[in-house]
Scaffold this active site. Structure first.
Site, PDB file in Angstrom:
ATOM      1  N   TRP A 102       0.822  -1.207   0.000  1.00 58.68           N
ATOM      2  CA  TRP A 102       0.000   0.000   0.000  1.00 58.68           C
ATOM      3  C   TRP A 102       0.853   1.253   0.000  1.00 58.68           C
ATOM      4  CZ3 TRP A 102      -4.370  -1.235  -1.801  1.00 58.68           C
ATOM      5  CH2 TRP A 102      -4.946  -2.482  -1.486  1.00 58.68           C
ATOM      6  N   ASP A 172      -1.276   6.776   6.592  1.00 59.77           N
ATOM      7  CA  ASP A 172      -2.379   5.910   6.166  1.00 59.77           C
ATOM      8  C   ASP A 172      -2.592   4.908   7.290  1.00 59.77           C
ATOM      9  OD1 ASP A 172      -4.062   3.988   5.101  1.00 59.77           O
ATOM     10  OD2 ASP A 172      -2.824   3.578   3.335  1.00 59.77           O
ATOM     11  N   LYS A 196     -12.391  -1.620   8.205  1.00 64.05           N
ATOM     12  CA  LYS A 196     -11.672  -2.588   9.033  1.00 64.05           C
ATOM     13  C   LYS A 196     -11.983  -2.392  10.521  1.00 64.05           C
ATOM     14  CE  LYS A 196      -7.989  -2.613   5.564  1.00 64.05           C
ATOM     15  NZ  LYS A 196      -8.202  -3.914   4.931  1.00 64.05           N
TER      16      LYS A 196
END
Length: 361
Positions: A102, A172, A196
């Protein structure tokens, strides 16, 4: 009804009490005869949902008043472009710490918009740990430092956040937001997809220091401008109303459980149940991440052979476990230990891992 032990990496479980409350009121909110997703986002009824979610997030996450909270769309991946669009101005470069797929993607999107610099990386070691970062090596023209606080694919997590950095730090936190306390003095912006730990897919949470927001590029198209969204309280366009409603309920649930502090305590307790089995297995299970960089949210491991892994995953599925496959890019196994995963489910998994090991040594 057969019990499902959901360890999916995302979207992940939503707390059962949240689902129950949504079932009771989501489709007839406050006896309005309208579902949450039907009402006008300009109506007082929806604004009550919208600002409650913001206020509750600020309370449980101890977000200082000099930070704005935004509800955006496009997933955390859109932030890979929005961040450089707003802050990577001409003559500047953006510094990225690479700790997994990511962060690579975030850097790649920034590189399409301006100059980027890799400040540190553990890619050559298969992303087994969080690399040491020397912030004195930041280029003089750095606009910001970007990190990915938890790495779902490789199972690593920053044990602490960058300290004494003289430029904005952007994180992030898609896979560990609301699972650990945040030293806000060390960060200038946090963003995360909600699916999540903070609700359902559809809304992206952005938490940004007001002084950073004021420095944002004013020439960005309005729909991609943090300033524009902040000035309209995230109501510039139609927000993902149902997702924001669920985020508000999740924030209520976290508050009732004892706040983010309790989520962090439980995360450590649940993760230890699995890591102890890995560490005590004499190599039957082998963790991917270095001990110093282990994630509390995503526990990644391999078995001794691919045949054993296949058998493990097959038997786990038959026993009601969902989502234990590792990411398709790396294989192996992964236990995603998000806030809504009950400790009882982790205990059942621990017992299954012990039983499987005894039967296959």
């Amino acid at each position: 009804m057969t019990t499902v032990y959901n360890f999916n990496a995302g979207p992940s479980p939503i707390p059962a009490p949240v689902l129950e409350k949504a079932k009771e009121e989501m489709f007839n909110f406050e006896q309005s005869n309208m579902a949450v997703m039907e009402m006008s986002h300009r109506s007082p009824l929806y604004e009550k949902i919208h600002f409650h979610a913001m206020d509750q997030l600020r309370e449980i996450f101890h977000i200082p008043e000099d930070f704005d909270i935004l509800f955006l769309q496009g997933g955390a991946s859109l932030q890979f472009s929005m961040v450089p669009l707003n802050f990577l101005t001409e003559g500047k470069s953006a510094s990225y710490v690479l700790t997994g797929s990511w962060s690579e993607k975030a850097q790649k999107e920034a590189a399409a918009l301006g100059n980027v610099h890799t400040l540190a990386s553990s890619k050559d070691q298969d992303y087994k740990w969080i690399p040491h970062v020397d912030y004195t090596e930041l280029p003089e023209n750095s606009a910001y430092v970007h990190i990915t606080s938890n790495n779902t694919i490789y199972g690593t997590q920053w044990p602490d956040f960058p300290n004494n950095v003289n430029i904005p730090v952007i994180a992030d936190m898609s896979s560990d937001i609301l699972s650990r306390e945040i030293p806000w003095e060390k960060l200038d912006m946090v963003y995360a997809g909600a699916q999540k730990n903070a609700g359902m897919s559809g809304v992206t949470i952005v938490i940004m220091r007001k002084s950073l927001l004021e420095s944002a590029n004013s020439k960005v198209p309005p729909s991609l401008s943090y300033k524009q969204h902040a000035s309209k309280d995230s109501l510039y366009n139609t927000p993902p109303t149902a997702a924001i409603y669920i985020t508000g309920l999740v924030a209520d649930w976290i508050n009732e459980q004892g706040g983010v502090e309790e989520m962090e305590r439980l995360a450590k307790e649940k993760a230890k149940l699995v890591y102890d089995i890995i560490d005590d297995s004499n190599g039957f299970y082998t963790g991917h991440a270095a001990v110093s960089s282990r994630s509390l949210m995503n526990i990644t491991f391999r078995l001794q052979t691919e045949e054993l892994e296949k058998a493990f995953l097959t038997e786990a599925k038959e026993a009601g476990f969902v989502g234990l496959n590792g990411h398709r890019s790396v294989g192996g196994c992964r236990v995603s230990n998000y806030n809504a995963v009950p400790i009882e489910h982790v205990e059942v998994l621990r017992d299954f891992m012990i039983s499987f090991m005894k039967r296959n040594k």
